[in-house]
Design a protein around this motif. Structure first.
Motif, mmCIF file in Angstrom:
data_model
loop_
_atom_site.group_PDB
_atom_site.id
_atom_site.type_symbol
_atom_site.label_atom_id
_atom_site.label_comp_id
_atom_site.label_asym_id
_atom_site.label_seq_id
_atom_site.Cartn_x
_atom_site.Cartn_y
_atom_site.Cartn_z
ATOM 1 N N ILE A 247 0.649 -20.203 8.181
ATOM 2 C CA ILE A 247 -0.131 -19.828 7.007
ATOM 3 C C ILE A 247 0.722 -20.077 5.767
ATOM 4 O O ILE A 247 1.890 -19.723 5.721
ATOM 5 N N TRP A 248 0.112 -20.704 4.751
ATOM 6 C CA TRP A 248 0.844 -21.025 3.522
ATOM 7 C C TRP A 248 0.188 -20.276 2.369
ATOM 8 O O TRP A 248 -0.825 -20.723 1.825
ATOM 9 N N PRO A 249 0.737 -19.151 1.955
ATOM 10 C CA PRO A 249 0.093 -18.360 0.906
ATOM 11 C C PRO A 249 0.294 -18.936 -0.489
ATOM 12 O O PRO A 249 1.366 -19.449 -0.813
ATOM 13 N N ASP A 250 -0.758 -18.846 -1.305
ATOM 14 C CA ASP A 250 -0.645 -19.231 -2.708
ATOM 15 C C ASP A 250 -0.152 -18.029 -3.519
ATOM 16 O O ASP A 250 0.310 -17.026 -2.963
ATOM 17 N N ASP A 251 -0.257 -18.115 -4.840
ATOM 18 C CA ASP A 251 0.250 -17.038 -5.698
ATOM 19 C C ASP A 251 -0.531 -15.736 -5.541
ATOM 20 O O ASP A 251 -0.041 -14.667 -5.911
ATOM 21 N N LYS A 252 -1.720 -15.813 -4.963
ATOM 22 C CA LYS A 252 -2.521 -14.612 -4.740
ATOM 23 C C LYS A 252 -2.373 -14.086 -3.314
ATOM 24 O O LYS A 252 -3.018 -13.102 -2.940
ATOM 25 N N GLY A 253 -1.550 -14.758 -2.510
ATOM 26 C CA GLY A 253 -1.386 -14.350 -1.128
ATOM 27 C C GLY A 253 -2.447 -14.900 -0.196
ATOM 28 O O GLY A 253 -2.501 -14.544 0.980
ATOM 29 N N GLU A 254 -3.301 -15.789 -0.695
ATOM 30 C CA GLU A 254 -4.355 -16.397 0.128
ATOM 31 C C GLU A 254 -3.860 -17.720 0.702
ATOM 32 O O GLU A 254 -3.145 -18.469 0.032
#
Length: 333
Positions: free
Chosen positions: A36-43
Protein backbone atom coordinates in the motif's frame (compact mmCIF):
# COMPACT_ATOMS: atom_id res chain seq x y z
CA UNK A 1 -20.47 -8.70 26.53
CA UNK A 2 -22.24 -5.73 28.16
CA UNK A 3 -23.31 -2.84 25.97
CA UNK A 4 -20.91 -0.55 27.85
CA UNK A 5 -17.93 -2.84 27.24
CA UNK A 6 -18.92 -3.21 23.60
CA UNK A 7 -19.04 0.56 23.10
CA UNK A 8 -15.71 0.97 24.89
CA UNK A 9 -14.02 -1.67 22.73
CA UNK A 10 -15.57 -0.15 19.60
CA UNK A 11 -14.22 3.27 20.55
CA UNK A 12 -10.75 1.83 21.17
CA UNK A 13 -10.86 0.06 17.79
CA UNK A 14 -11.86 3.29 16.03
CA UNK A 15 -9.08 5.21 17.73
CA UNK A 16 -6.64 2.52 16.69
CA UNK A 17 -7.77 2.75 13.06
CA UNK A 18 -7.44 6.54 13.14
CA UNK A 19 -3.98 6.27 14.67
CA UNK A 20 -2.99 3.77 12.01
CA UNK A 21 -4.18 6.16 9.33
CA UNK A 22 -2.13 8.94 10.85
CA UNK A 23 0.94 6.72 10.93
CA UNK A 24 0.47 5.76 7.29
CA UNK A 25 0.23 9.43 6.34
CA UNK A 26 3.59 10.27 7.88
CA UNK A 27 6.49 11.19 5.63
CA UNK A 28 7.89 8.21 3.76
CA UNK A 29 11.60 7.54 3.54
CA UNK A 30 11.46 4.70 1.00
CA UNK A 31 9.46 3.19 -1.85
CA UNK A 32 8.13 -0.28 -1.02
CA UNK A 33 7.21 -2.17 -4.22
CA UNK A 34 3.90 -4.02 -4.07
CA UNK A 35 2.74 -2.51 -0.78
CA UNK A 36 0.00 0.00 0.00
CA UNK A 37 1.36 3.42 -0.97
CA UNK A 38 -0.28 6.18 1.09
CA UNK A 39 -0.63 9.72 -0.20
CA UNK A 40 -0.56 12.85 1.98
CA UNK A 41 -4.02 11.99 3.31
CA UNK A 42 -3.08 8.42 4.17
CA UNK A 43 -5.13 7.00 1.28
CA UNK A 44 -3.70 4.42 -1.12
CA UNK A 45 -2.54 6.18 -4.30
CA UNK A 46 -4.96 5.66 -7.18
CA UNK A 47 -2.90 6.31 -10.31
CA UNK A 48 -3.02 3.04 -12.20
CA UNK A 49 -1.63 2.60 -15.73
CA UNK A 50 -0.11 5.99 -15.23
CA UNK A 51 2.57 8.31 -16.43
CA UNK A 52 4.79 10.99 -14.91
CA UNK A 53 5.51 14.51 -16.13
CA UNK A 54 8.18 16.66 -14.48
CA UNK A 55 7.58 20.41 -14.21
CA UNK A 56 10.67 22.19 -12.82
CA UNK A 57 11.35 20.35 -9.54
CA UNK A 58 7.93 18.74 -9.22
CA UNK A 59 6.85 15.37 -10.55
CA UNK A 60 3.19 14.94 -11.49
CA UNK A 61 1.83 11.40 -11.50
CA UNK A 62 -1.35 10.84 -13.53
CA UNK A 63 -3.27 7.59 -13.59
CA UNK A 64 -6.58 5.80 -13.67
CA UNK A 65 -8.62 6.61 -10.56
CA UNK A 66 -10.03 3.28 -9.37
CA UNK A 67 -11.25 3.99 -5.84
CA UNK A 68 -14.58 2.61 -4.70
CA UNK A 69 -17.80 4.59 -4.90
CA UNK A 70 -17.14 6.39 -8.19
CA UNK A 71 -19.97 7.30 -10.56
CA UNK A 72 -20.01 4.35 -12.98
CA UNK A 73 -21.08 6.64 -15.84
CA UNK A 74 -17.87 8.66 -15.57
CA UNK A 75 -14.17 7.96 -15.97
CA UNK A 76 -11.60 9.62 -13.75
CA UNK A 77 -7.93 10.53 -14.01
CA UNK A 78 -6.16 11.37 -10.77
CA UNK A 79 -3.15 13.63 -10.28
CA UNK A 80 -0.50 13.54 -7.54
CA UNK A 81 2.50 15.81 -7.02
CA UNK A 82 5.89 15.10 -5.43
CA UNK A 83 9.37 16.57 -5.24
CA UNK A 84 11.05 13.35 -4.04
CA UNK A 85 9.11 10.53 -5.78
CA UNK A 86 8.33 8.96 -2.40
CA UNK A 87 5.79 11.34 -0.85
CA UNK A 88 2.81 12.28 -3.02
CA UNK A 89 0.16 14.95 -2.52
CA UNK A 90 -3.25 14.26 -4.00
CA UNK A 91 -4.14 17.14 -6.33
CA UNK A 92 -7.56 15.79 -7.22
CA UNK A 93 -9.23 14.07 -10.13
CA UNK A 94 -8.19 16.27 -13.06
CA UNK A 95 -10.51 14.38 -15.42
CA UNK A 96 -14.10 13.53 -14.50
CA UNK A 97 -15.52 12.67 -17.87
CA UNK A 98 -18.83 11.37 -19.15
CA UNK A 99 -18.86 9.35 -22.38
CA UNK A 100 -17.31 11.82 -24.91
CA UNK A 101 -18.01 9.93 -28.14
CA UNK A 102 -21.26 8.03 -27.46
CA UNK A 103 -19.31 4.81 -26.95
CA UNK A 104 -21.99 3.19 -24.82
CA UNK A 105 -22.00 1.37 -21.51
CA UNK A 106 -18.68 0.28 -20.03
CA UNK A 107 -16.74 2.68 -22.24
CA UNK A 108 -13.01 2.81 -21.54
CA UNK A 109 -10.45 5.43 -20.59
CA UNK A 110 -7.05 3.91 -19.82
CA UNK A 111 -3.34 4.74 -19.44
CA UNK A 112 -3.38 8.56 -19.28
CA UNK A 113 -0.09 10.22 -20.24
CA UNK A 114 0.58 13.98 -20.12
CA UNK A 115 2.93 15.94 -22.40
CA UNK A 116 3.83 19.62 -22.10
CA UNK A 117 3.88 21.73 -25.25
CA UNK A 118 6.24 24.71 -25.06
CA UNK A 119 4.68 26.01 -28.25
CA UNK A 120 1.10 26.22 -26.95
CA UNK A 121 2.02 26.31 -23.24
CA UNK A 122 -0.55 23.62 -22.65
CA UNK A 123 -0.52 20.29 -20.90
CA UNK A 124 -1.83 17.65 -23.29
CA UNK A 125 -3.20 14.40 -21.96
CA UNK A 126 -3.38 11.35 -24.21
CA UNK A 127 -5.34 8.27 -23.19
CA UNK A 128 -6.64 5.05 -24.68
CA UNK A 129 -10.30 5.67 -25.53
CA UNK A 130 -12.50 2.71 -26.43
CA UNK A 131 -15.88 1.06 -26.25
CA UNK A 132 -16.62 -2.12 -24.33
CA UNK A 133 -15.65 -4.37 -27.26
CA UNK A 134 -12.37 -2.53 -27.99
CA UNK A 135 -13.47 -1.69 -31.52
CA UNK A 136 -13.10 2.09 -31.28
CA UNK A 137 -9.37 1.68 -30.57
CA UNK A 138 -8.41 5.36 -30.55
CA UNK A 139 -6.55 7.96 -28.52
CA UNK A 140 -8.42 10.68 -26.72
CA UNK A 141 -6.92 14.10 -25.98
CA UNK A 142 -7.69 16.52 -23.16
CA UNK A 143 -5.86 19.78 -22.48
CA UNK A 144 -5.18 22.08 -19.53
CA UNK A 145 -3.29 25.29 -18.86
CA UNK A 146 -2.00 23.86 -15.57
CA UNK A 147 -0.42 20.52 -14.73
CA UNK A 148 -3.01 19.84 -12.03
CA UNK A 149 -5.98 20.52 -14.28
CA UNK A 150 -8.74 20.53 -14.81
CA UNK A 151 -8.34 18.93 -18.25
CA UNK A 152 -11.03 19.51 -20.87
CA UNK A 153 -11.77 16.98 -23.58
CA UNK A 154 -10.71 18.04 -27.07
CA UNK A 155 -10.96 15.19 -29.56
CA UNK A 156 -10.21 11.57 -30.40
CA UNK A 157 -8.51 10.01 -33.40
CA UNK A 158 -6.57 6.99 -34.58
CA UNK A 159 -2.87 7.92 -34.78
CA UNK A 160 -1.65 7.67 -38.36
CA UNK A 161 -5.00 6.03 -39.10
CA UNK A 162 -4.08 2.92 -37.10
CA UNK A 163 -5.79 1.17 -34.22
CA UNK A 164 -4.46 2.27 -30.85
CA UNK A 165 -5.00 0.54 -27.54
CA UNK A 166 -2.33 0.62 -24.81
CA UNK A 167 -0.27 3.81 -25.05
CA UNK A 168 3.02 5.02 -23.58
CA UNK A 169 4.96 8.27 -23.52
CA UNK A 170 8.58 9.17 -24.10
CA UNK A 171 10.40 12.50 -23.99
CA UNK A 172 13.92 12.38 -25.38
CA UNK A 173 16.86 14.26 -23.88
CA UNK A 174 16.43 17.03 -26.47
CA UNK A 175 12.79 17.54 -25.44
CA UNK A 176 11.25 15.83 -28.49
CA UNK A 177 8.10 13.94 -27.48
CA UNK A 178 6.80 10.64 -28.70
CA UNK A 179 3.69 8.52 -28.40
CA UNK A 180 4.00 4.75 -28.14
CA UNK A 181 0.92 2.73 -29.07
CA UNK A 182 -0.12 -0.86 -29.62
CA UNK A 183 -1.82 -1.63 -32.91
CA UNK A 184 -3.41 -5.09 -32.92
CA UNK A 185 -3.10 -5.71 -36.67
CA UNK A 186 0.45 -4.39 -37.09
CA UNK A 187 2.49 -4.13 -33.88
CA UNK A 188 4.34 -1.64 -31.67
CA UNK A 189 4.45 1.94 -33.00
CA UNK A 190 6.76 4.80 -31.99
CA UNK A 191 5.44 8.12 -33.33
CA UNK A 192 6.77 11.66 -33.03
CA UNK A 193 4.28 14.29 -31.86
CA UNK A 194 3.82 17.71 -33.42
CA UNK A 195 5.12 20.68 -31.43
CA UNK A 196 1.68 21.42 -30.01
CA UNK A 197 1.37 17.72 -29.08
CA UNK A 198 -2.11 17.57 -30.59
CA UNK A 199 -1.28 15.37 -33.57
CA UNK A 200 1.26 12.91 -34.93
CA UNK A 201 4.11 14.41 -36.92
CA UNK A 202 5.46 11.12 -38.31
CA UNK A 203 6.08 7.51 -37.51
CA UNK A 204 9.59 6.72 -36.32
CA UNK A 205 9.33 2.97 -36.23
CA UNK A 206 6.96 0.03 -36.38
CA UNK A 207 8.09 -3.13 -34.62
CA UNK A 208 6.09 -6.23 -35.57
CA UNK A 209 5.98 -7.46 -31.99
CA UNK A 210 2.57 -7.08 -30.36
CA UNK A 211 3.22 -5.51 -26.97
CA UNK A 212 1.26 -3.53 -24.38
CA UNK A 213 2.52 -1.22 -21.66
CA UNK A 214 5.13 0.24 -23.99
CA UNK A 215 7.91 2.41 -22.54
CA UNK A 216 11.22 3.84 -23.78
CA UNK A 217 14.28 5.41 -22.20
CA UNK A 218 17.46 6.88 -23.72
CA UNK A 219 20.54 5.95 -21.71
CA UNK A 220 24.21 6.42 -22.63
CA UNK A 221 23.69 6.45 -26.38
CA UNK A 222 21.14 3.65 -26.62
CA UNK A 223 17.37 3.53 -26.69
CA UNK A 224 15.74 0.81 -24.59
CA UNK A 225 12.13 -0.15 -25.36
CA UNK A 226 10.12 -2.44 -23.11
CA UNK A 227 6.68 -3.97 -23.35
CA UNK A 228 4.34 -6.65 -22.14
CA UNK A 229 2.75 -9.53 -24.03
CA UNK A 230 -1.01 -9.48 -24.69
CA UNK A 231 -2.39 -11.47 -21.76
CA UNK A 232 -5.00 -9.04 -20.43
CA UNK A 233 -4.92 -8.60 -16.65
CA UNK A 234 -2.54 -11.54 -16.20
CA UNK A 235 1.16 -10.68 -15.80
CA UNK A 236 3.72 -12.10 -18.21
CA UNK A 237 7.48 -11.85 -18.86
CA UNK A 238 8.03 -8.25 -20.01
CA UNK A 239 10.80 -7.87 -22.57
CA UNK A 240 13.15 -5.21 -23.93
CA UNK A 241 15.01 -4.35 -27.12
CA UNK A 242 17.69 -1.76 -27.93
CA UNK A 243 18.64 0.51 -30.82
CA UNK A 244 20.99 3.40 -31.52
CA UNK A 245 18.13 5.30 -33.13
CA UNK A 246 14.39 5.27 -32.59
CA UNK A 247 14.11 4.38 -36.25
CA UNK A 248 16.05 1.18 -35.61
CA UNK A 249 17.20 -1.35 -36.40
CA UNK A 250 16.14 -2.82 -33.05
CA UNK A 251 17.65 -5.86 -31.41
CA UNK A 252 15.60 -8.94 -30.65
CA UNK A 253 13.45 -8.73 -27.52
CA UNK A 254 14.81 -10.33 -24.34
CA UNK A 255 13.37 -10.86 -20.85
CA UNK A 256 13.88 -8.11 -18.28
CA UNK A 257 13.47 -10.49 -15.31
CA UNK A 258 13.48 -14.26 -14.67
CA UNK A 259 10.75 -15.65 -16.93
CA UNK A 260 9.08 -17.66 -14.17
CA UNK A 261 8.41 -14.50 -12.12
CA UNK A 262 6.20 -12.94 -14.83
CA UNK A 263 7.95 -9.62 -14.14
CA UNK A 264 7.28 -10.17 -10.43
CA UNK A 265 3.54 -10.04 -11.10
CA UNK A 266 3.60 -6.61 -12.75
CA UNK A 267 3.11 -4.94 -16.12
CA UNK A 268 5.23 -2.06 -17.41
CA UNK A 269 3.83 1.45 -17.75
CA UNK A 270 6.90 3.77 -17.82
CA UNK A 271 10.68 3.96 -17.61
CA UNK A 272 11.45 7.03 -15.49
CA UNK A 273 14.84 8.69 -15.95
CA UNK A 274 16.05 10.41 -12.77
CA UNK A 275 19.13 12.44 -13.73
CA UNK A 276 20.95 14.14 -10.86
CA UNK A 277 24.20 15.82 -9.97
CA UNK A 278 26.07 12.57 -9.32
CA UNK A 279 24.37 9.84 -11.33
CA UNK A 280 21.35 8.82 -13.39
CA UNK A 281 18.92 6.16 -12.22
CA UNK A 282 16.34 4.48 -14.45
CA UNK A 283 13.26 3.35 -12.55
CA UNK A 284 10.88 0.70 -13.89
CA UNK A 285 7.27 1.68 -13.18
CA UNK A 286 4.81 -1.19 -13.30
CA UNK A 287 1.28 -2.03 -12.21
CA UNK A 288 0.32 -5.04 -10.13
CA UNK A 289 -3.27 -5.38 -11.30
CA UNK A 290 -6.05 -6.80 -9.15
CA UNK A 291 -8.97 -6.95 -11.59
CA UNK A 292 -11.58 -8.02 -9.01
CA UNK A 293 -10.50 -5.34 -6.51
CA UNK A 294 -9.05 -2.70 -8.80
CA UNK A 295 -8.91 -0.07 -6.05
CA UNK A 296 -6.36 -2.31 -4.30
CA UNK A 297 -4.08 -2.67 -7.34
CA UNK A 298 -0.49 -1.95 -6.37
CA UNK A 299 2.66 -0.52 -7.96
CA UNK A 300 6.02 -2.06 -8.63
CA UNK A 301 8.67 0.64 -8.86
CA UNK A 302 12.26 -0.55 -8.93
CA UNK A 303 15.60 0.78 -10.24
CA UNK A 304 16.84 -1.33 -13.13
CA UNK A 305 20.35 -2.50 -13.88
CA UNK A 306 21.09 -0.93 -17.24
CA UNK A 307 24.01 -0.31 -19.59
CA UNK A 308 25.91 -1.65 -22.60
CA UNK A 309 22.72 -2.91 -24.19
CA UNK A 310 21.48 -4.81 -21.15
CA UNK A 311 18.48 -4.05 -18.97
CA UNK A 312 17.56 -6.13 -15.94
CA UNK A 313 14.86 -5.74 -13.30
CA UNK A 314 16.21 -7.13 -10.01
CA UNK A 315 14.02 -8.70 -7.38
CA UNK A 316 11.92 -5.87 -5.95
CA UNK A 317 12.96 -4.59 -2.53
CA UNK A 318 12.33 -1.31 -0.68
CA UNK A 319 14.65 1.46 -1.85
CA UNK A 320 15.42 5.11 -1.21
CA UNK A 321 15.85 7.55 -4.06
CA UNK A 322 17.67 10.88 -4.08
CA UNK A 323 16.30 12.89 -7.00
CA UNK A 324 18.84 15.70 -6.60
CA UNK A 325 21.81 13.34 -6.92
CA UNK A 326 20.07 10.82 -9.20
CA UNK A 327 20.96 7.92 -6.93
CA UNK A 328 19.00 5.04 -5.44
CA UNK A 329 19.94 2.62 -2.70
CA UNK A 330 18.25 -0.42 -1.22
CA UNK A 331 16.58 0.28 2.09
CA UNK A 332 16.31 -2.00 5.12
CA UNK A 333 12.99 -3.85 5.21
Amino acid sequence: MSNGNYLLKSAILCLGLIAGMRVSAQKLTKISPGEIWPDDKGEHIQAHGGGITKVKDTYYWYGEERRQGLDSNKRYVSCYASTDLMNWKFKGDVVQMTDPENLGRHWILERPKVFYSKKSRQYVMYFHLDNATYKYASVGIAVSDKPDGNFRYLKSFRPLGHESRDIGQFTDDDGTQYLIFEDRPLGFHIAKLTEDCLNIDREMCLMPEHMEGGAIVHYKGLYYAIGSALTGWRPNPNQYATAKSLEGPWSEFRDIAPKETNTYGSQSTLLLKVAGRKDTTIVFLGDIWKPKTQWDSRYLWMPVEIGDGKLWLPQPKPFKIDVKNGTAVKSPQ
